[in-house]
Design a protein around this motif. Structure first.
Motif, short mmCIF file in Angstrom:
data_model
loop_
_atom_site.label_atom_id
_atom_site.label_comp_id
_atom_site.label_asym_id
_atom_site.label_seq_id
_atom_site.Cartn_x
_atom_site.Cartn_y
_atom_site.Cartn_z
N PHE A 281 0.95 -0.27 -7.03
CA PHE A 281 1.29 -1.45 -7.78
C PHE A 281 2.56 -1.27 -8.68
O PHE A 281 3.32 -2.82 -9.03
CB PHE A 281 0.00 -1.60 -8.83
CG PHE A 281 -1.35 -1.13 -8.85
CD1 PHE A 281 -1.67 -3.25 -8.71
CD2 PHE A 281 -2.54 -0.52 -8.31
CE1 PHE A 281 -2.09 -3.52 -7.68
CE2 PHE A 281 -3.44 -0.80 -8.25
CZ PHE A 281 -3.65 -2.29 -7.73
N ASN A 282 3.44 -0.50 -8.90
CA ASN A 282 4.30 -0.09 -9.11
C ASN A 282 5.20 -0.81 -8.70
O ASN A 282 6.64 -0.52 -8.80
CB ASN A 282 4.88 1.42 -10.42
CG ASN A 282 4.61 1.95 -9.01
OD1 ASN A 282 4.32 2.27 -7.80
ND2 ASN A 282 5.81 3.05 -8.72
N GLY B 255 -9.43 3.89 1.23
CA GLY B 255 -8.81 5.32 0.36
C GLY B 255 -7.87 5.65 0.38
O GLY B 255 -7.03 6.61 -0.35
N HIS B 256 -7.13 4.25 0.36
CA HIS B 256 -5.93 4.32 0.12
C HIS B 256 -5.41 4.11 -0.87
O HIS B 256 -6.07 3.56 -2.05
CB HIS B 256 -5.15 2.93 1.04
CG HIS B 256 -4.81 3.61 2.22
ND1 HIS B 256 -4.39 3.07 3.42
CD2 HIS B 256 -5.61 4.57 3.32
CE1 HIS B 256 -4.63 3.71 4.33
NE2 HIS B 256 -5.38 4.67 4.62
N VAL C 19 -6.38 -6.27 -2.02
CA VAL C 19 -6.10 -4.90 -2.98
C VAL C 19 -7.24 -3.95 -2.94
O VAL C 19 -7.28 -3.29 -2.13
CB VAL C 19 -5.08 -5.19 -4.00
CG1 VAL C 19 -4.41 -3.91 -4.42
CG2 VAL C 19 -4.45 -6.32 -3.36
N ALA C 20 -8.21 -4.63 -3.41
CA ALA C 20 -8.67 -3.62 -4.23
C ALA C 20 -9.62 -3.23 -3.00
O ALA C 20 -10.75 -1.56 -2.64
CB ALA C 20 -9.84 -3.99 -4.84
N HIS C 21 -10.67 -4.02 -2.24
CA HIS C 21 -11.18 -3.90 -1.04
C HIS C 21 -10.28 -2.92 -0.03
O HIS C 21 -10.90 -1.56 0.34
CB HIS C 21 -11.59 -5.16 -0.52
CG HIS C 21 -12.27 -5.08 0.94
ND1 HIS C 21 -13.43 -4.62 1.68
CD2 HIS C 21 -11.36 -5.34 2.62
CE1 HIS C 21 -14.07 -4.58 2.53
NE2 HIS C 21 -12.71 -5.20 3.46
N CYS D 39 1.03 -1.32 0.13
CA CYS D 39 0.38 -0.41 -0.04
C CYS D 39 1.12 0.90 -0.22
O CYS D 39 1.80 1.46 0.45
CB CYS D 39 -0.73 -0.17 1.09
SG CYS D 39 -1.52 1.35 1.36
N GLU D 40 0.49 2.28 -1.24
CA GLU D 40 1.25 3.29 -0.94
C GLU D 40 1.36 4.35 0.57
O GLU D 40 2.19 4.66 0.76
CB GLU D 40 0.79 3.99 -2.25
CG GLU D 40 1.64 5.57 -2.74
CD GLU D 40 2.96 5.05 -2.85
OE1 GLU D 40 4.32 5.47 -2.74
OE2 GLU D 40 3.00 5.18 -4.35
N ASP D 41 0.01 4.54 0.91
CA ASP D 41 -0.31 5.19 2.21
C ASP D 41 -0.42 4.69 3.46
O ASP D 41 -0.35 5.27 4.44
CB ASP D 41 -1.49 5.57 2.33
CG ASP D 41 -2.07 6.67 0.93
OD1 ASP D 41 -0.93 6.79 0.36
OD2 ASP D 41 -2.38 6.02 -0.02
N CYS D 42 0.17 3.14 3.83
CA CYS D 42 -0.13 2.79 5.25
C CYS D 42 1.03 0.88 4.63
O CYS D 42 1.64 0.93 3.66
CB CYS D 42 -1.00 1.46 6.03
SG CYS D 42 -1.75 0.31 5.06
#
Length: 200
Positions: free
Chosen positions: A136-137, A131-132, A123-125, A80-83
């Motif tokens: 993917f990169n 809202g995170h 991941v989508a959930h 996750c980018e945000d956590c």
């Protein structure tokens, strides 16, 4: 160069040729090609240049490296980018196709829930409910399998070892208890590498 000079000075006519229209084939060297042709013309010799083959050229095969995202039968990890939470999964197909599915579910709220209310993508959930943004990169390939039959064991090991918070544990593969003794060995075999390496 001595052999080339000898060929020009003493050309061997082909069958049916005379010395007046003899031809020779010599390796192409850009620095001397023009001079060789000039000298050969004075002797009424036609020069044909060939590629400069070497034993190394003949034995070496240039192979384009496989794009990591095109590799099938992999265990992967998406952060996750945000956590700091991650997701571990498996795919029999080229990895980029499975990543594209996760991305599609992330863009379409509700599409990641199946008719029996099972999540198609943890991941989508995570992304939609919190809202995170998902990195993917920065997906990692933890390991690859020679056969798809090995994927359940490897994914089970990855989930047990890394405890990824984004995984829907009810859908994670399980293996018999005795196999748990192999987890340390499986963990040692993991060699994470980027699925989408940055251009050098």
């Amino acid at each position: 160069m001595e052999r080339t000079r000898e060929r020009i000075n003493n050309p061997r006519p082909r069958p049916g040729e005379t010395s007046a229209n003899a031809r020779v084939m010599v390796p192409f060297y850009p620095s001397v090609a023009k001079s060789l042709k000039t000298i050969a013309r004075r002797h009424h010799v036609s020069v044909t240049f060939t590629s400069n083959l070497t034993l190394r050229n003949l034995l070496t095969r240039t192979k384009t490296p496989t794009d990591p995202a095109n590799i099938p039968n992999v265990i992967y990890e998406i952060p996750c980018e945000d956590c700091e939470q991650t997701y571990c999964g498996q795919t029999k197909r080229p990895l980029h196709k499975r990543i594209a599915e996760h991305q599609g579910f992330t863009r379409r709220a509700g599409s990641y829930v199946s008719e029996d209310l099972q999540y198609k993508s943890g991941v989508a959930h995570h992304s939609i409910t919190l809202g995170h943004n998902i990195a993917f990169n920065k997906t990692l390939i933890l390991t690859t399998a020679q056969h798809s039959s090995q994927l359940d064991m490897l994914e089970h090991a990855a989930i047990k070892i890394k405890a990824p918070a984004l995984n829907c544990m009810h859908s994670a593969p399980s293996v018999p208890g005795p196999w748990a003794t192999l987890l340390p060995n499986i963990e040692a075999s993991f060699k994470p590498r980027p699925a989408y390496p940055e251009p050098s």
